[in-house]
Design a protein around this motif. Structure first.
Motif, PDB file in Angstrom:
ATOM      1  N   ALA A  39      -9.576  26.020 -19.568  1.00  0.00           N
ATOM      2  CA  ALA A  39      -8.268  26.442 -19.066  1.00  0.00           C
ATOM      3  C   ALA A  39      -8.271  27.921 -18.681  1.00  0.00           C
ATOM      4  N   LEU A  40      -9.262  28.638 -19.183  1.00  0.00           N
ATOM      5  CA  LEU A  40      -9.341  30.069 -18.917  1.00  0.00           C
ATOM      6  C   LEU A  40     -10.247  30.432 -17.747  1.00  0.00           C
ATOM      7  N   HIS A  41     -11.015  29.466 -17.263  1.00  0.00           N
ATOM      8  CA  HIS A  41     -11.924  29.776 -16.151  1.00  0.00           C
ATOM      9  C   HIS A  41     -11.936  28.632 -15.149  1.00  0.00           C
ATOM     10  N   PRO A  42     -11.694  28.932 -13.878  1.00  0.00           N
ATOM     11  CA  PRO A  42     -11.587  27.875 -12.874  1.00  0.00           C
ATOM     12  C   PRO A  42     -12.901  27.167 -12.553  1.00  0.00           C
ATOM     13  N   SER A  43     -14.023  27.772 -12.892  1.00  0.00           N
ATOM     14  CA  SER A  43     -15.335  27.171 -12.593  1.00  0.00           C
ATOM     15  C   SER A  43     -16.146  26.975 -13.857  1.00  0.00           C
ATOM     16  N   TYR A  44     -15.507  26.441 -14.900  1.00  0.00           N
ATOM     17  CA  TYR A  44     -16.142  26.307 -16.212  1.00  0.00           C
ATOM     18  C   TYR A  44     -17.140  25.143 -16.204  1.00  0.00           C
ATOM     19  N   LYS A  45     -18.337  25.432 -15.671  1.00  0.00           N
ATOM     20  CA  LYS A  45     -19.420  24.449 -15.591  1.00  0.00           C
ATOM     21  C   LYS A  45     -20.730  25.165 -15.866  1.00  0.00           C
TER      22      LYS A  45
END
Length: 175
Positions: A39-45
């Motif tokens: 929820a804190l990072h748009p590209s959390y991969k």
């Protein structure tokens, strides 16, 4: 980037609200906050590992620093199995940099993941290295249907989670 800052502001506000209700105490009866790294990072991969570490660790550290100053516990919530390594990387970096007297930075461990025991071993090594505890919340698991479906869609033979409840129960007890 806007999502990142909106979520950060929401978490910071929540920490302040929780602190007001806790009367400046940090114990088992105190309210705490769980944060969702995705929820804190748009590209959390994991494919974006360096970008995520560079951008997310300082954000999580801001939340943890505020929580530490206000005596509020922060727990990193569980994510899907394919995000486990990334979650552990972020957790370890923040844990190493947060206030050494703060005993409230913790993690959720999902027993339905086949890697639950190695995760606990990794966390034990962090505790030994930094000489402070890590509050843990052990749960059986939250994304079982999604994990199984994703593996089936990809035609994988092996799953990162136990496929039978009895195995999850045994893992939970072992953890």
């Amino acid at each position: 980037r806007r999502v990142l800052f909106r979520s950060l502001a929401s978490y910071m506000n929540a920490v302040e609200t929780i602190a007001a209700g806790n009367n400046n105490k940090l114990d088992q009866d105190s309210a705490s906050i769980s944060i969702k790294l995705s929820a804190l990072h748009p590209s959390y991969k994991i494919a974006n590992v360096q970008r995520v570490l560079d951008e997310l660790v300082p954000v999580v550290l801001k939340i943890v620093d505020l929580a530490s100053s206000l005596n509020v516990a922060v727990t990193v919530d569980a994510e899907e199995a394919n995000r486990l390594e990334l979650s552990l990387m972020v957790f370890a970096k923040v844990y190493a940099r947060c206030n050494e007297n703060y005993q409230g930075f913790g993690l959720v461990v999902q027993a339905y993941q086949k890697r639950a025991l190695p995760v606990l071993e990794f966390l034990t090594s962090l505790v030994e290295k930094h000489n402070r505890k890590i509050p843990l919340r052990l749960v059986k698991g939250a994304y079982w249907d999604t994990e199984i479906k994703r593996c089936q869609e990809q035609g994988l033979q092996n799953y990162p989670v136990f496929t039978r409840k009895v195995n999850t129960d045994i893992s939970y007890l072992a953890c």
